[in-house]
Design a protein around this motif. Structure first.
Motif, PDB file in Angstrom:
ATOM      1  N   TRP A 607       0.807  -1.218   0.000  1.00  0.00           N
ATOM      2  CA  TRP A 607       0.000   0.000   0.000  1.00  0.00           C
ATOM      3  C   TRP A 607       0.845   1.277   0.000  1.00  0.00           C
ATOM      4  CZ3 TRP A 607       1.408   2.472   4.397  1.00  0.00           C
ATOM      5  CH2 TRP A 607       1.860   1.688   5.472  1.00  0.00           C
ATOM      6  N   LEU A 608       2.139   1.157   0.293  1.00  0.00           N
ATOM      7  CA  LEU A 608       3.009   2.343   0.218  1.00  0.00           C
ATOM      8  C   LEU A 608       2.998   2.927  -1.181  1.00  0.00           C
ATOM      9  CD1 LEU A 608       6.116   1.311   2.348  1.00  0.00           C
ATOM     10  CD2 LEU A 608       4.513   3.165   2.849  1.00  0.00           C
ATOM     11  N   ALA A 609       2.758   2.098  -2.189  1.00  0.00           N
ATOM     12  CA  ALA A 609       2.739   2.585  -3.567  1.00  0.00           C
ATOM     13  C   ALA A 609       1.579   3.531  -3.818  1.00  0.00           C
ATOM     14  CB  ALA A 609       2.672   1.400  -4.527  1.00  0.00           C
ATOM     15  N   GLU A 610       0.624   3.614  -2.848  1.00  0.00           N
ATOM     16  CA  GLU A 610      -0.500   4.538  -3.001  1.00  0.00           C
ATOM     17  C   GLU A 610      -0.234   5.890  -2.361  1.00  0.00           C
ATOM     18  OE1 GLU A 610      -4.403   2.864  -2.269  1.00  0.00           O
ATOM     19  OE2 GLU A 610      -3.522   0.850  -2.247  1.00  0.00           O
ATOM     20  N   LEU A 611       0.976   6.118  -1.874  1.00  0.00           N
ATOM     21  CA  LEU A 611       1.320   7.395  -1.258  1.00  0.00           C
ATOM     22  C   LEU A 611       1.318   8.498  -2.309  1.00  0.00           C
ATOM     23  CD1 LEU A 611       2.334   8.953   1.244  1.00  0.00           C
ATOM     24  CD2 LEU A 611       4.660   8.394   0.498  1.00  0.00           C
ATOM     25  N   ALA A 612       0.596   9.548  -2.024  1.00  0.00           N
ATOM     26  CA  ALA A 612       0.543  10.687  -2.953  1.00  0.00           C
ATOM     27  C   ALA A 612       1.837  11.489  -2.856  1.00  0.00           C
ATOM     28  CB  ALA A 612      -0.654  11.569  -2.640  1.00  0.00           C
ATOM     29  N   LEU A 613       2.523  11.661  -4.014  1.00  0.00           N
ATOM     30  CA  LEU A 613       3.774  12.415  -4.083  1.00  0.00           C
ATOM     31  C   LEU A 613       3.617  13.553  -5.092  1.00  0.00           C
ATOM     32  CD1 LEU A 613       6.349   9.455  -4.227  1.00  0.00           C
ATOM     33  CD2 LEU A 613       5.704  10.801  -2.228  1.00  0.00           C
ATOM     34  N   ARG A 614       4.337  14.607  -4.822  1.00  0.00           N
ATOM     35  CA  ARG A 614       4.307  15.743  -5.756  1.00  0.00           C
ATOM     36  C   ARG A 614       5.095  15.378  -6.998  1.00  0.00           C
ATOM     37  NH1 ARG A 614       6.966  20.972  -5.419  1.00  0.00           N
ATOM     38  NH2 ARG A 614       7.970  20.221  -3.519  1.00  0.00           N
ATOM     39  N   ASP A 615       4.509  15.694  -8.181  1.00  0.00           N
ATOM     40  CA  ASP A 615       5.185  15.380  -9.433  1.00  0.00           C
ATOM     41  C   ASP A 615       5.857  16.618 -10.011  1.00  0.00           C
ATOM     42  OD1 ASP A 615       3.181  16.896 -10.658  1.00  0.00           O
ATOM     43  OD2 ASP A 615       1.933  15.126 -11.031  1.00  0.00           O
ATOM     44  N   ASP A 616       6.499  16.439 -11.155  1.00  0.00           N
ATOM     45  CA  ASP A 616       7.278  17.542 -11.733  1.00  0.00           C
ATOM     46  C   ASP A 616       6.400  18.628 -12.329  1.00  0.00           C
ATOM     47  OD1 ASP A 616       6.343  16.058 -13.826  1.00  0.00           O
ATOM     48  OD2 ASP A 616       8.280  15.777 -14.814  1.00  0.00           O
ATOM     49  N   GLU A 617       5.086  18.427 -12.309  1.00  0.00           N
ATOM     50  CA  GLU A 617       4.151  19.461 -12.759  1.00  0.00           C
ATOM     51  C   GLU A 617       3.429  20.098 -11.576  1.00  0.00           C
ATOM     52  OE1 GLU A 617       1.589  17.616 -15.561  1.00  0.00           O
ATOM     53  OE2 GLU A 617       3.156  17.316 -17.078  1.00  0.00           O
ATOM     54  N   ASP A 618       3.975  19.855 -10.350  1.00  0.00           N
ATOM     55  CA  ASP A 618       3.413  20.392  -9.101  1.00  0.00           C
ATOM     56  C   ASP A 618       2.000  19.886  -8.810  1.00  0.00           C
ATOM     57  OD1 ASP A 618       5.618  21.803  -8.194  1.00  0.00           O
ATOM     58  OD2 ASP A 618       5.149  23.530  -9.444  1.00  0.00           O
ATOM     59  N   GLY A 619       1.665  18.777  -9.377  1.00  0.00           N
ATOM     60  CA  GLY A 619       0.442  18.081  -9.013  1.00  0.00           C
ATOM     61  C   GLY A 619       0.800  16.910  -8.110  1.00  0.00           C
ATOM     62  N   TYR A 620      -0.185  16.030  -7.853  1.00  0.00           N
ATOM     63  CA  TYR A 620       0.065  14.864  -6.995  1.00  0.00           C
ATOM     64  C   TYR A 620      -0.444  13.605  -7.682  1.00  0.00           C
ATOM     65  CZ  TYR A 620       1.311  17.954  -3.156  1.00  0.00           C
ATOM     66  OH  TYR A 620       1.948  18.883  -2.370  1.00  0.00           O
ATOM     67  N   SER A 621       0.356  12.592  -7.592  1.00  0.00           N
ATOM     68  CA  SER A 621      -0.009  11.269  -8.085  1.00  0.00           C
ATOM     69  C   SER A 621       0.501  10.247  -7.084  1.00  0.00           C
ATOM     70  CB  SER A 621       0.613  10.988  -9.466  1.00  0.00           C
ATOM     71  OG  SER A 621       0.124  11.906 -10.426  1.00  0.00           O
ATOM     72  N   VAL A 622      -0.093   9.050  -7.137  1.00  0.00           N
ATOM     73  CA  VAL A 622       0.387   8.007  -6.231  1.00  0.00           C
ATOM     74  C   VAL A 622       1.763   7.549  -6.695  1.00  0.00           C
ATOM     75  CG1 VAL A 622      -1.929   7.246  -5.626  1.00  0.00           C
ATOM     76  CG2 VAL A 622      -0.757   6.179  -7.549  1.00  0.00           C
ATOM     77  N   ALA A 623       2.554   7.038  -5.760  1.00  0.00           N
ATOM     78  CA  ALA A 623       3.935   6.670  -6.055  1.00  0.00           C
ATOM     79  C   ALA A 623       4.032   5.666  -7.185  1.00  0.00           C
ATOM     80  CB  ALA A 623       4.593   6.109  -4.792  1.00  0.00           C
ATOM     81  N   ALA A 624       3.065   4.748  -7.263  1.00  0.00           N
ATOM     82  CA  ALA A 624       3.119   3.710  -8.293  1.00  0.00           C
ATOM     83  C   ALA A 624       2.941   4.263  -9.695  1.00  0.00           C
ATOM     84  CB  ALA A 624       2.056   2.653  -8.014  1.00  0.00           C
ATOM     85  N   GLU A 625       2.547   5.518  -9.821  1.00  0.00           N
ATOM     86  CA  GLU A 625       2.336   6.128 -11.137  1.00  0.00           C
ATOM     87  C   GLU A 625       3.362   7.203 -11.441  1.00  0.00           C
ATOM     88  OE1 GLU A 625      -1.653   7.519 -11.119  1.00  0.00           O
ATOM     89  OE2 GLU A 625      -2.545   5.512 -10.965  1.00  0.00           O
ATOM     90  N   LEU A 626       4.429   7.228 -10.645  1.00  0.00           N
ATOM     91  CA  LEU A 626       5.466   8.240 -10.842  1.00  0.00           C
ATOM     92  C   LEU A 626       6.818   7.575 -11.044  1.00  0.00           C
ATOM     93  CD1 LEU A 626       4.505  10.882  -8.139  1.00  0.00           C
ATOM     94  CD2 LEU A 626       4.168  11.058 -10.605  1.00  0.00           C
ATOM     95  N   LEU A 627       7.563   8.106 -12.005  1.00  0.00           N
ATOM     96  CA  LEU A 627       8.918   7.637 -12.264  1.00  0.00           C
ATOM     97  C   LEU A 627       9.907   8.449 -11.451  1.00  0.00           C
ATOM     98  CD1 LEU A 627       8.582   7.381 -16.128  1.00  0.00           C
ATOM     99  CD2 LEU A 627       9.086   5.442 -14.661  1.00  0.00           C
TER     100      LEU A 627
END
Length: 1023
Positions: A607-627
């Motif tokens: 479930w850690l992969a569902e952590l919302a992280l800030r992306d390079d466009e200053d939005g938020y996505s879950v970790a599993a969807e970010l490189l």
């Protein structure tokens, strides 16, 4: 009437007493009989063992009448018993009372002896007793009594008294006939009795009487002094050995002392006295004189120790009712009850009735009052225990005292306040420390130092509360955290932790929650490592630092280390919902810090992969969807891949490894599921199922036969996001997949647990997906063969690049052997498709190898082809399946010269797999009539294996053999061998005996039988 011989003066006028008695007997022998029976009943029955008690009662009454402290001497010397006492001397009325059964002169009810029969106890022990008192003496003698009756009868016996006396063996009731005796002057008395006012001397009848008296004197002591307050001293002398019991007052309470050769014993007593008047109606069932005595009194006496607590009863004090001296009515209590209870005629037992009931009720209330004169803990020792059996008095008292005891405030709370048992509360656990903590919260709480297993507490039915009750009582308690820490410390001293599951615990955020399990306890050295604000962002339940105690850990709380915080269900819930949070940043920072400190990864907590992280466009996505910036995975993804990139600030603050640990993409992601059932919707085993997982499951089910119960994959391991790889990036993608943990997801088979317990190895999902979707040199792996693959596959499959290692290539589906190819669910259809492709090449041995292998495949797993590779006129061609036939017998080959032929070692099986006709099903096999029946040459037996099929012994020889209009050399259709040549006969015999390989050798022998030995030798060399 003449007086019998007697000595001494007669101050008591005993002559008149004797005259009246003798006259009464002479007038009415029945009166003599009644008096004799009564004396026997008292002396030999009810009063048989009460001589000491009765003499003591008389001594106490004498002292009371004289207003002096009573002293009593009891001396046994040989067969002589002496009882001497101080006090009022014996009077004429007293002598009359002694000589008159059931007519005591003590009518005021204040004296111990009040029935007028106690003195008869001496008759049980001897036949001669003298009472010497204040210069006068009276004697009772069996001999003198008999002489008096004899003298009476000498004057005549008109009433028949003599017959009555004779009937009794000459026995006369001696106590009814007193005689004067000579009193000894005080100065002339024995030193032993000097100073006493009254001396009773009894000559014991025999040794048995002496032994009984000795036993009675051995038990004489403090009990008499307690029951007879008129006595201050009792001296007992037995054959020179002295024992002295004394009584005195100290602060209004009696103190008794027993001195004997073995030492001195002093007993302090605590007493409680109650007096009152009987309602005359309550005495209606009592004798007349007793009904006149309406005053009653009760005394409770308890021995006390130096601390004022109850002490055991002295050994010589029996647990019986005293009325006032000991009766035979038991009362099993650690206290002595002395009262004016109604007794039977023998003064041994308390009689039931209204008066006894009243006294027992009063005794119960007084006993409760007595308990209040002791400390609460000491009073518990006086509480009557449960008892089975006992007499009516014991049972009646217990029944009456049970209720008042529960409502009498003789106990004390932890704070010292008096409390009745029915309002008291007892802790079953925890001891003094816990009771001190809870005293202010639980009214009536008894001190924790009390033994909760004390039998008195059970008898009083004191309400008990255990650890679970405490937890419930404290559910809404508002106390500072430090108070709770004290409570936990007290509970840890001995509480049953199994009952504390609902124990309230204060949290750092001010809440009070039920149950320590899964709460987080701050580490002593961990405060600096876990920021309080970060924990608040996670919503975890952290115990208030001031309430921390090791007990909480024993009850299921965990230390709030980074790993424990991450393992908390609320942390998981916060992470899962982080994308919807108003501000995911604090939560992300907290989780990233915890991951860095604990070493936890998404492999441990997916479930850690569902952590919302800030992306390079200053939005938020879950970790599993970010490189992660610089991730190798980015090199292989297509432009339409739905992945963002983690903001560079997060990389700078936390590092690449931490971001990868929470599931941010670096390379391909491995996803796992345990106990994945293949039946139903297998997609449910993952929150986001990998591409085409259900198709893989369906194919696998089909392969294993689709059982009624679904097979289970204990560990399903998949590589996700393969469908986002760009077509031209597959070489790099496969390179990534061939290393580390990703490789195992490709090369390791999926273990499938069947319902019958079997374990089947199947192609893993990842390998299955890659076989047809990955690209290697522009082709799917399943379209390629390894360089060292089986020759039959060489012209049908292109060679795979040499830089893929063999194991990985095999897992990807790169073809290596015909057996593995056909084991692949799609393999047979793919092979048939390639055989039908004219652009593909296969030589004749390879084709025969393929057809033979295909014959062993399950027909249900093969799609019948529309075109097949066959042999026509000696060439390999691609023909329509409807034109081709499978050759099942070589004698048919000349008949099928115009048909494409499919040749295999198992023609029937191959025909079923390919859905083709057999050659035997397409020819008519018409043989014209004729032919000569011949014996098969004997030489044939030399070349055919005798253990195999037995050869035909005859055949039809044709000069010219024609079948379906075609000239042939042999034909074996219809079960009959037809042959026109030796070669034909050899073929027929070898085909029929399944020894087709010997046809040429047999043909040579048939042509030249003489060459048989040579041919056999050559054949042996072949072996």
């Amino acid at each position: 009437m003449a007086e019998p011989l007697a000595t001494g003066v007669d101050p008591y006028d005993t002559a008149e007493l004797r005259r009246r008695v003798l006259a009464a007997w002479a007038d009415a022998p029945a009166r003599f009989r009644e008096d004799a029976n009564a004396e026997e009943d008292f002396a030999l029955g009810g009063y048989r063992d009460r001589v000491v008690v009765e003499l003591a009662q008389n001594a106490a009454d004498a002292a009371r009448r004289a207003g002096v402290p009573g002293r009593l001497l009891l001396s046994l010397d040989g067969h002589r018993l002496v009882a001497a006492n101080t006090g009022a001397p014996l009077t004429a009325q007293g002598v009359e009372s002694l000589a008159t059964l059931r007519a005591s002169t003590k009518r005021d009810g204040t004296e111990a002896g009040r029935f007028g029969v106690g003195f008869s106890a001496v008759a049980a022990l001897g036949d001669d007793v003298t009472v010497d008192s204040a210069g006068a003496a009276v004697r009772f003698s069996a001999d003198l009594a008999r002489a008096a009756v004899a003298e009476l009868l000498s004057g005549g016996d008109p009433s028949g008294l003599g017959a009555e006396v004779e009937r009794r063996g000459g026995h006369v009731p001696m106590l009814r006939l007193p005689f004067p005796a000579e009193a000894a002057p005080d100065g002339a008395r024995d030193d032993t009795v000097r100073g006493y006012d009254t001396v009773v001397s009894l000559t014991l009848r025999d040794d048995d009487a002496r032994d009984r008296v000795r036993a009675l004197l051995a038990g004489t002591g403090e009990a008499l002094l307690l029951a007879l307050p008129g006595l201050a001293e009792v001296r007992v002398l037995v054959d020179g050995a002295e024992r002295v019991a004394t009584r005195q007052e100290d602060g209004g309470e009696p103190v008794t002392t027993l001195r004997e050769a073995e030492g001195t014993r002093t007993t302090r007593w605590r007493t409680l006295v109650r007096t009152g008047e009987f309602d005359p109606a309550l005495l209606a069932d009592r004798p007349t004189e007793e009904r006149a005595r309406t005053a009653w009194s009760l005394t409770w006496a308890v021995p006390v120790d130096d601390d004022g607590g109850p002490a055991p009863l002295p050994e010589d004090v029996d647990p019986v009712v005293h009325a006032p001296t000991p009766t035979d009515t038991g009362l099993d209590l650690p206290a002595v009850l002395i009262g004016t209870f109604p007794l039977g005629s023998d003064r041994r037992a308390v009689q039931p009735g209204p008066a006894t009931d009243l006294l027992l009720t009063e005794a119960a209330e007084a006993y409760c009052a007595l308990l209040r004169r002791f400390g609460a803990e000491a009073a518990l020792e006086l509480v009557p225990g449960t008892r089975v059996g006992g007499g009516h008095v014991d049972a009646g008292f217990r029944a009456r005292v049970a209720g008042p005891l529960r409502t009498t405030p003789f106990l004390a709370t932890e704070t010292g306040a008096p409390v009745a048992p029915d309002e008291a509360v007892l802790l079953d656990t925890g001891g003094t420390a816990l009771s001190a903590v809870l005293a202010e919260l639980i009214p009536g709480l008894l001190p924790g130092r009390l033994n909760p297993r004390h039998p008195a507490l059970a008898a009083l039915r004191v309400h008990r509360i255990g650890a679970a009750d405490i937890a419930d009582l404290l559910a809404d308690t508002d106390r500072p955290p430090s108070w709770w820490a004290g409570l936990y410390a007290a509970l840890s001293a001995g509480a049953d932790t199994d009952e504390l599951g609902a124990l309230p615990v204060p949290l750092a955020d001010g809440r009070l929650v039920r149950g320590p399990r899964s709460l987080l306890v701050p580490e002593e050295d961990g405060a600096s490592r876990i920021d309080a604000e970060a924990l608040a962002a996670l919503g975890v339940r952290l115990v208030h630092p001031e309430a921390v105690h090791p007990l909480l850990l024993r009850l299921g709380a965990v230390e709030a280390g980074p790993a424990a915080v991450l393992a908390d269900a609320r942390t998981e819930a916060a992470v899962r919902g982080s994308l919807d949070a108003d501000d995911p940043e604090p939560l992300a920072e907290a989780v990233l810090d915890l991951v860095a400190a604990s070493g936890t990864t998404a492999a441990d907590a997916p479930w850690l992969a569902e952590l919302a992280l800030r992306d390079d466009e200053d939005g938020y996505s879950v970790a599993a969807e970010l490189l992660v910036p610089g991730a190798p995975l980015a090199e292989v993804l297509s432009e339409d891949a739905p992945f963002g990139t983690v903001h560079a600030d997060l990389v700078e603050r936390h590092g690449t490894d931490v971001l990868r640990a929470v599931g941010a993409l670096w390379e391909f992601t491995l996803v796992r599921a345990e106990d994945a059932a293949l039946g139903g919707d297998v997609l449910d085993v993952f929150e986001e199922a990998p591409d085409a997982l259900d198709e893989w499951a369906d194919e696998l089910l089909e392969r294993v036969g689709d059982p009624e119960l679904p097979p289970v994959v204990p560990e399903l391991l998949c590589v996700a996001d393969l469908d986002y790889v760009a077509d031209d990036r597959w070489p790099r993608a496969l390179e990534m997949l061939s290393r580390g943990a990703l490789r195992a997801a490709v090369t390791d088979p999926a273990r499938v647990l069947m319902p019958d317990g079997r374990v089947v190895d199947a192609t893993s999902y990842t390998a299955w997906w890659l076989r047809t979707r990955a690209l290697v040199g522009g082709s799917a792996p399943a379209e390629l063969r390894a360089a060292e693959a089986e020759p039959a596959l060489a012209g049908l499959y292109d060679e795979a690049p040499a830089d893929i290692d063999p194991e990985f290539a095999r897992a990807l589906g790169v073809r290596t052997t015909l057996e593995e190819l056909l084991a692949d669910p799609d393999g047979p259809d793919d092979l048939l498709a390639r055989l039908a492709d004219p652009e593909r090449h296969v030589d004749r041995p390879g084709l025969l190898r393929i057809w033979t292998a295909l014959a062993g495949v399950d027909a249900d797993l093969v799609t019948p082809p529309s075109r097949v590779r066959a042999v026509l006129g000696g060439s390999i061609v691609v023909a329509d399946a409807e034109d081709a036939v499978v050759v099942d017998s070589p004698d048919l080959l000349p008949l099928l010269a115009e048909r494409p032929l499919v040749l295999a070692a198992a023609p029937e099986d191959l025909a079923e797999v390919l859905d083709l006709e057999l050659a035997s099903e397409t020819v008519e096999g018409d043989v014209p009539a004729g032919g000569v029946l011949r014996q098969v040459p004997a030489v044939a037996d030399l070349f055919l294996d005798p253990e195999g099929e037995q050869p035909d012994r005859t055949y039809l020889h044709h000069a010219e053999l024609v079948v379906d209009g075609v000239e042939v050399e042999w034909y074996a259709g219809g079960g009959v061998v037809h042959a026109s040549t030796d070669e034909g006969l050899a073929r027929a015999l070898c085909w029929r005996t399944e020894q087709w390989g010997r046809r040429h050798l047999l043909a040579a022998a048939l042509r030249d039988p003489d060459a048989a030995p040579l041919l056999l030798a050559e054949a042996d060399l072949e072996q």
